[in-house]
Write a protein that holds these residues in place. Structure first.
Motif, PDB file in Angstrom:
ATOM      1  N   GLY A 166       4.714   3.845  -9.807  1.00 61.87           N
ATOM      2  CA  GLY A 166       3.640   4.818  -9.663  1.00 61.87           C
ATOM      3  C   GLY A 166       3.151   5.380 -10.985  1.00 61.87           C
ATOM      4  N   THR A 167       3.965   5.311 -12.020  1.00 63.06           N
ATOM      5  CA  THR A 167       3.556   5.872 -13.319  1.00 63.06           C
ATOM      6  C   THR A 167       2.910   4.838 -14.235  1.00 63.06           C
ATOM      7  OG1 THR A 167       5.727   5.406 -14.319  1.00 63.06           O
ATOM      8  CG2 THR A 167       5.444   7.542 -13.211  1.00 63.06           C
ATOM      9  N   LEU A 168       2.972   3.565 -13.875  1.00 64.08           N
ATOM     10  CA  LEU A 168       2.438   2.514 -14.745  1.00 64.08           C
ATOM     11  C   LEU A 168       0.965   2.257 -14.440  1.00 64.08           C
ATOM     12  CD1 LEU A 168       5.451   0.016 -14.696  1.00 64.08           C
ATOM     13  CD2 LEU A 168       4.848   1.676 -16.471  1.00 64.08           C
ATOM     14  N   PRO A 169       0.180   1.873 -15.440  1.00 64.55           N
ATOM     15  CA  PRO A 169      -1.277   1.720 -15.244  1.00 64.55           C
ATOM     16  C   PRO A 169      -1.650   0.659 -14.225  1.00 64.55           C
ATOM     17  CG  PRO A 169      -0.583   0.857 -17.383  1.00 64.55           C
ATOM     18  CD  PRO A 169       0.572   1.622 -16.834  1.00 64.55           C
ATOM     19  N   GLU A 170      -0.907  -0.421 -14.176  1.00 66.59           N
ATOM     20  CA  GLU A 170      -1.221  -1.496 -13.231  1.00 66.59           C
ATOM     21  C   GLU A 170      -0.138  -1.668 -12.186  1.00 66.59           C
ATOM     22  OE1 GLU A 170      -2.493  -5.128 -15.112  1.00 66.59           O
ATOM     23  OE2 GLU A 170      -3.247  -4.046 -16.857  1.00 66.59           O
ATOM     24  N   GLY A 171       0.657  -0.642 -11.976  1.00 64.60           N
ATOM     25  CA  GLY A 171       1.687  -0.696 -10.960  1.00 64.60           C
ATOM     26  C   GLY A 171       2.703  -1.780 -11.223  1.00 64.60           C
ATOM     27  N   ALA A 172       3.077  -2.526 -10.178  1.00 65.16           N
ATOM     28  CA  ALA A 172       4.089  -3.576 -10.296  1.00 65.16           C
ATOM     29  C   ALA A 172       3.602  -4.759 -11.115  1.00 65.16           C
ATOM     30  CB  ALA A 172       4.517  -4.050  -8.908  1.00 65.16           C
ATOM     31  N   ASP A 173       2.296  -4.854 -11.336  1.00 67.06           N
ATOM     32  CA  ASP A 173       1.746  -5.960 -12.123  1.00 67.06           C
ATOM     33  C   ASP A 173       1.687  -5.637 -13.613  1.00 67.06           C
ATOM     34  OD1 ASP A 173       1.316  -7.595  -9.886  1.00 67.06           O
ATOM     35  OD2 ASP A 173      -0.580  -6.587  -9.456  1.00 67.06           O
TER      36      ASP A 173
END
Length: 565
Positions: free
Chosen positions: A451-458
């Protein structure tokens, strides 16, 4: 570090033998090139004799046409011979790199013992490249020898004294060059060892950069690297001085030899023993011989460095296996997950008895971290106990095929690395088609990371996961271990870099997801130990207590000190 059983010369021979077709083609074309180069002075001499001395214009034009054909032939021979040689060198280096990677990643282990990752990387790149270059050196050496032989034969036909001078003087010169290459080989080996060590230390320091900054150890780390780098530089300069000294002496010897050939040819022409065209051919051949003789200096330098690199590669390829796996080992039709240690003694462990029932979650607390390391090595079968046995469902691990064992028992160590790729690719690296990936992401707390990353799991992760924080890396590593859905999962301190709230959530998620599956938690974390069915305490390499976490906290002082300190 164990001494390799594989001699370096076998590595060299294998590298060349594997490219024998290209080496033979390159050598054949190289011989054609050098033969053409040696014939150029002969054709020029014949053109002078017939066209200038005898005044035969037709003969002059004919020999000029022959000279053009010779130039075309030697040009194409060089072009395609060099291509074959480069292909042989590059392919041989590629095969060596592949063999090194296979050996390092072999389930039997042993190749990494006593070596830093950066050192192994240096061996797989620079040393493999230098051994591969031996193929080209052989081609050049054979071609140069052909040029010398053709030149000597032509000189013999012109004048026996000139031919004998070349035939007798060349072997002596080559022997002297060989003697001069010995110091270079020794210094080259030292240079490569220290360069590899410096690369390994650099990679090690970069990997732990955040930790070093956190404890303020940057000055000590920089001083250490400067010291090792200075040692590498000193060795490199010594090797460079040895190579420069060798090249200088070889050039002096070669020039003296060629001056002697030219002097003898001039005296023979002055006496009328040879004609004008033959004198021109003799002098031109003497100049031509500079090329092959100089190439021998380069060839010997390449061979010296190749032998040193081959010895280093042989140490890795020939390193003893940490464990032995039977070729026809036992098969596991169905894994229940019963894990048992019977009187296991290894390293700091002393007669450890431990049994984990199928579906049970057991914690292992160690007063000495060395006990945890030894236990993990035995469970992962990266080493075999000196005494006792480790069993899975009643079968000794030493009788199982390593591939089956690793699929049944997953040991996820504390310092597990991530690799370059997306976050999702890291999590599903060992997951099967029916793996509980989403549940593993939730149970490990990785959903918060996503949830904190710009592209999520990708989102792309850099090498070793350095683009993530320590806590994020730990959660992703735990998610990867849980997604593998192994029948037996062994986790080593999976929550040391996360806060207490996240740790409690991860502990609950772990208990829920692994319900009914055998799980061993090697940790001193109270939050994780609280969700276990029971805990075993290891002190001084032996089991000193086994009970529920709450009872041990209240009744056992050593346990309380190890867990709550």
């Amino acid at each position: 570090m164990s001494k390799a059983d594989l001699p370096g010369r076998h590595v060299l021979r294998g590298a060349v033998r594997g490219q024998r077709r290209d080496v033979a083609l390159g050598a054949l074309l190289g011989m054609g090139h050098q033969t053409g180069e040696a014939l150029v002075p002969v054709v020029i001499g014949l053109a002078i004799d017939e066209g200038v001395v005898d005044g035969d214009v037709g003969g002059l034009l004919m020999w000029l046409a022959v000279l053009a054909v010779v130039y075309v032939g030697l040009s194409y021979s060089f072009r395609f011979g060099a291509r074959a040689g480069e292909r042989a060198s590059v392919t041989a280096a590629h095969h060596l790199r592949t063999a090194l990677v296979e050996r390092v990643l072999a389930p039997e282990g042993g190749a990494c013992e006593g070596r830093l990752p950066g050192e192994l990387a240096n061996t797989a790149t620079e040393d493999a490249k230098r051994v591969g270059a031996v193929a080209m050196a052989l081609i050049v050496g054979i071609a140069a020898a052909t040029g010398l032989a053709v030149g000597a034969i032509v000189l013999l036909r012109m004048s026996v004294p000139l031919g004998l001078l070349v035939l007798l003087g060349t072997p002596l010169l080559l022997w002297l060059v060989h003697l001069l290459s010995k110091p270079l080989e020794r210094r080259s080996e030292t240079e490569q060892e220290r360069a590899a060590r410096a690369s390994g230390v650099a990679a090690d320091l970069v990997a732990g950069l955040r930790v070093l900054k956190g404890i303020g150890a940057e000055p000590a780390a920089v001083a250490r690297y400067r010291r090792i780098s200075q040692d590498s530089l000193t060795a490199t300069l010594r090797a460079a001085r040895a190579e420069a000294w060798q090249n200088g002496v070889v050039t002096m010897l070669t020039g003296s030899f060629l001056a002697l050939v030219a002097l003898v040819g001039g005296r023979l022409a002055a006496r009328g023993d040879i004609g004008l065209g033959e004198l021109v051919s003799a002098v031109a051949l003497a100049l031509f011989l500079i090329g092959p003789l100089s190439e021998f200096s380069w060839v010997y330098a390449e061979l010296a460095q190749g032998r040193a690199s081959a010895a280093r590669i042989a140490e890795v390829l020939g390193a003893g296996h940490a464990v032995r796996a039977p070729a026809d080992g036992s098969a596991l039709d169905r894994v229940e997950g019963r894990l048992r240690l019977r009187g296991v003694s290894y390293d700091s462990l002393r007669a450890v008895d431990l049994e984990v029932a199928p579906g049970e979650t057991v914690g292992v607390v160690t007063v000495d971290p060395a006990d945890a390391t030894a236990l993990l090595r035995c469970l992962a079968r990266r080493a075999d106990p000196a005494e006792g046995s480790v069993e899975l469902d009643g079968t000794d691990l030493t009788t199982l095929r390593l591939a089956e064992l690793r699929a049944a028992v997953l040991v996820a160590e504390h310092d597990a690395d991530l690799f370059e790729g997306s976050l999702l690719e890291n999590i599903t690296a060992a997951a099967g088609p029916d793996a509980p990936v989403e549940a593993a992401v939730t149970a490990s707390g990785t959903d918060e990371v996503v949830g904190t990353l710009p592209e999520g799991a990708d989102t792309e992760v850099t090498a070793r996961g350095r683009s993530l924080s320590g806590g994020q890396r730990q959660r992703v590593a735990l998610a990867r271990a849980l997604a593998a859905d192994a029948p037996v999962l062994v986790l080593h301190e999976p929550t040391t870099a996360v806060d207490a709230v996240t740790e409690a959530r991860m502990a609950a998620g772990l208990k829920e997801l692994r319900a009914g599956r055998t799980t061993l938690l090697v940790t001193n974390s109270p939050a994780l130990l609280a969700v276990t069915d029971r805990v075993v305490l290891l002190d001084r390499g032996t089991v000193v207590a086994a009970d529920a976490h709450e009872r041990l906290v209240h009744q056992h002082g050593t346990y309380r000190g190890a867990v709550l300190a």
